[in-house]
Design an enzyme around this catalytic site. Structure first.
Site, mmCIF file in Angstrom:
data_model
loop_
_atom_site.group_PDB
_atom_site.id
_atom_site.type_symbol
_atom_site.label_atom_id
_atom_site.label_comp_id
_atom_site.label_asym_id
_atom_site.label_seq_id
_atom_site.Cartn_x
_atom_site.Cartn_y
_atom_site.Cartn_z
ATOM 1 N N ASP B 176 -26.338 -7.186 13.312
ATOM 2 C CA ASP B 176 -25.827 -7.294 14.677
ATOM 3 C C ASP B 176 -24.293 -7.370 14.667
ATOM 4 O OD1 ASP B 176 -28.360 -9.409 14.300
ATOM 5 O OD2 ASP B 176 -28.624 -7.870 15.827
ATOM 6 N N HIS B 204 -31.337 -14.072 15.686
ATOM 7 C CA HIS B 204 -31.414 -12.622 15.506
ATOM 8 C C HIS B 204 -32.563 -12.114 16.359
ATOM 9 C CE1 HIS B 204 -31.439 -8.624 13.978
ATOM 10 N NE2 HIS B 204 -32.691 -8.741 13.617
#
Lengths: 332, 348
Positions: B176, B204
């Protein structure tokens, strides 16, 4: 001050090998850790969306060396300005297909890609053909791109070379990095000849011939050869898919050694335009042992070829001569 | 002649679980990530170009043939740094003396699956793997959990492997983080190497909070805050966040398959920086067991900005947190506490 980026084309980039190969290129495995790259990824229109997905992922990975990505189905855009071309795209053999059918499909592909490269690639573009039939695809490419120096057109036998090193290292229970100088002669097909007559192993007491350490000529002339020749099929059986990881990795090795040079005393196997060395007919793309320096390869000359080897070298040359004739018949 | 041989480092043992694919599907997500990550590790991308390694590959029995396929291809590639490969379905054997553990194996969420169902499948897996690692791994083993739900899987692992230093158990938010860097690079039209110090806070998952308040861009005028260069606050607070949160879905739409290439590359970045250290002035995002900094509750695995030096990470402290960020960070913490409770309920 960073180096100028090098443009690397991968055709068939949306496929399995392409997907394994592009992150390796973007990490510097192909051209070294200081060489920025711009990737050109080319595939056919049905693969356009998947190709874009690969481009998105390359961006997402934030690779420091990757200075740009061109993802396209337009062969001109794909070929423009490229310094290195890895031709993974081709028409794979499907069940029930005759050899002539596979050949005829690939001949048209490589003829048209030859024109595009000739017209649009950078001068001195180095080409590596991976897609099978690799040797003959490379030959067609050479024939239809006459202004690309013939020594710049090669095909991949480094995978077979690496497999041969791997088999020897497993047999002798040594590190694969301690084995060198196997040779793959000829066609990247089941007539290839994996030859370890000149291969050596690094031991605490110096370099020793593989043949001496294995001490089993029957294995070296029999099972070893068959295993390397058929390794692709063995991988398919285990994975239900063909080798992508090792094929991509070997393509990186091939280019890296070509561009950055082979280590002293080491040679590698590469399919190159034959000049008649070792009594192999000239005018074929045939795999030879080569060393590389200053961006150029040179066939290792003067290696002794015993009777058994001679037969095998000739057999694979014969197959390549037949393939060449078949390819030309597809063009008429 | 020893004098002419380079003295090589001792090989590090690297475990990768779920390499061939859970549920014995050749096209399963984790099988593909394992297949992509193995050559990256073998080329030195995870541990550095001079660090030899021994790979330990683990998967479940139904994946034996595929696991064997990966095992065959690795020697075929003749990687100079790869000293040995062990491929097994025996968890005890595979955890022996490992220095690094990359946990790809888990049970991904399927369409229509409730959170509790997903937890109930993953908790036993991570409990078992925790015990095996605790008993057999090297004492300073560094662990990276990738399989979703990554944060909570890592938490379970930590709870059932009490003798692994709690700082050694992390989960992946680097993917990410990398996505956030590249979104900014594309927006401002610079190279991704010129952008740094985004932060991924929290989980996440699609509730993660990508934040660029402290991010900078290297330009000819020196380092400038991203906020200054992209004066459209709206983009940073909305589209940027959504794009990074939903990027996994966008990849699925384009590829008709999940991210594999980028999902394999990010763990290499995470581990390399952890092991070799981050360059001065650069921080990255990592899910780990933190100390209550930034008003985030302890006892969960939460993603924070960290620096790394000499094999250890440390949290980047003292960053200003505005109201907008505060709300998001707290919401994620709450979500992770909920996940933890669901996970614990599966243990009874």
């Amino acid at each position: 001050m960073g180096k100028e980026p090098v443009r690397v084309l991968v055709t068939g980039a949306a496929g399995q090998i392409g997907y394994a190969l592009v992150p390796m290129i973007a990490r510097g495995v192909m051209l070294g850790p200081d060489q920025p790259v711009i990737l050109h990824m080319l595939d056919i229109p049905p693969a356009a969306e998947a190709l874009n997905g690969v481009k998105m992922e390359l961006v997402d990975a934030a690779f420091p060396l990757l200075k740009g990505v061109v993802a396209t189905t337009d062969v001109v855009e794909g070929c423009t300005g490229v310094n290195i071309a890895i031709m993974v795209g081709g028409f794979p053999r499907k069940e029930g297909m005759e050899r002539k059918d596979v050949m005829s499909k690939n001949v048209s592909i490589y003829k048209s890609q030859a024109s595009a490269l000739e017209q649009h690639a950078a001068a001195n573009c180095k080409v590596l053909v991976v897609a099978n039939p690799a040797n003959t695809n490379a030959l067609i490419l050479k024939e239809f791109a006459p202004s690309i120096p013939e020594k710049n057109i090669t095909c991949l036998t480094r995978l077979d070379h690496n497999r041969a090193l791997g088999q020897i290292s497993e047999r002798l229970n040594v590190q694969v990095s301690d084995v060198k100088n196997a040779i793959i002669w000829g066609n990247h097909s089941s007539t290839q000849y994996p030859d370890v007559n000149h291969a050596t192993v690094k031991t605490p007491s110096g370099e020793k011939p593989v043949r001496e350490l294995v001490a089993d000529d029957a294995w070296l002339h029999g099972e070893f050869i068959a295993t390397v020749q058929q390794r692709g099929a063995a991988i398919i059986k285990a994975r239900k898919l063909s080798s992508a990881l090792s094929a991509a990795s070997s393509a990186c090795d091939h280019i890296r050694d070509w561009v950055l040079g082979t280590p002293e005393g080491t040679w590698v196997s590469t399919g190159v335009y034959s000049d008649g060395s070792y009594n192999v007919p000239a005018g074929l793309i045939y795999s030879f042992p080569v060393t590389c320096r200053n961006g150029e390869w040179k066939i290792v000359q003067g290696l002794s070829i015993d009777e058994l080897s001679r037969k095998k070298l000739d057999l694979t040359a014969e197959e390549l001569t037949e393939e060449k004739a078949l390819a030309y018949s597809c063009l008429s | 002649m020893w004098g002419s041989m380079k003295m090589e480092k001792e090989p590090m043992k690297v475990l990768v679980t779920g390499v061939a694919g859970m549920l014995a599907q050749p096209d399963s997500l984790f099988g593909q990530i394992g297949y992509a990550i193995a050559p990256m590790i073998a080329r030195g991308i995870m541990l550095g170009p001079n660090q030899p390694m021994i790979l330990h590959l683990l998967d479940i029995a139904p994946a034996t043939e595929a696991l064997n396929g990966v095992k065959m291809e690795l020697p075929d590639a003749a990687f100079p740094l790869l000293k040995e490969v062990h491929a097994t379905t025996d968890i005890t054997e595979t955890c022996k003396d490992v220095n690094i553990a990359i946990m790809l194996g888990g049970f991904p969420r399927k369409e229509g699956m409730e959170r509790k169902d997903m937890m109930s499948k993953n908790v036993p897996i991570y409990k078992e793997q925790a015990s095996a690692l605790e008993e057999h791994a090297a004492s300073d083993c560094k662990v990276l959990v990738v399989a979703n739900p990554a944060n909570t899987n890592a938490l379970i692992l930590k709870e059932f492997a009490p003798s692994i230093p709690e700082k050694n158990i992390t989960c992946l938010t680097r993917l990410d983080h990398n996505r956030a860097l590249s979104q900014i690079a594309e927006r401002i039209k610079v190279y991704v190497t010129d952008v740094k110090n985004v932060i991924i806070w929290g989980n996440h998952s699609s509730t993660q909070y990508p934040e660029a308040n402290h991010a900078t861009v290297t330009s000819i005028n020196g380092e400038r805050p991203v906020k200054e260069l992209d004066t459209d606050d709206l983009w940073l607070k909305n589209e940027f966040i959504n794009t990074v949160q939903q990027r996994g879905t966008a990849i699925i739409k384009a590829r008709k398959a999940s991210s594999v290439l980028s999902a394999a590359s990010a763990p290499c970045d995470h581990m390399l920086d952890w092991v070799l250290g981050t360059p001065k002035g650069i921080w990255l995002s990592m899910g780990a067991y933190f100390d209550g900094s930034y008003g985030i509750p302890k006892d969960i695995i939460y993603s924070f900005p960290v620096k790394c030096e000499k094999g250890k990470w440390s949290i980047v402290k003292g960053l200003k947190i505005d109201e907008f960020s505060r709300a998001k960070m707290d919401a994620i913490a709450k979500d992770l506490i909920d996940e933890k409770e669901v996970a614990h309920s599966c243990l009874n």
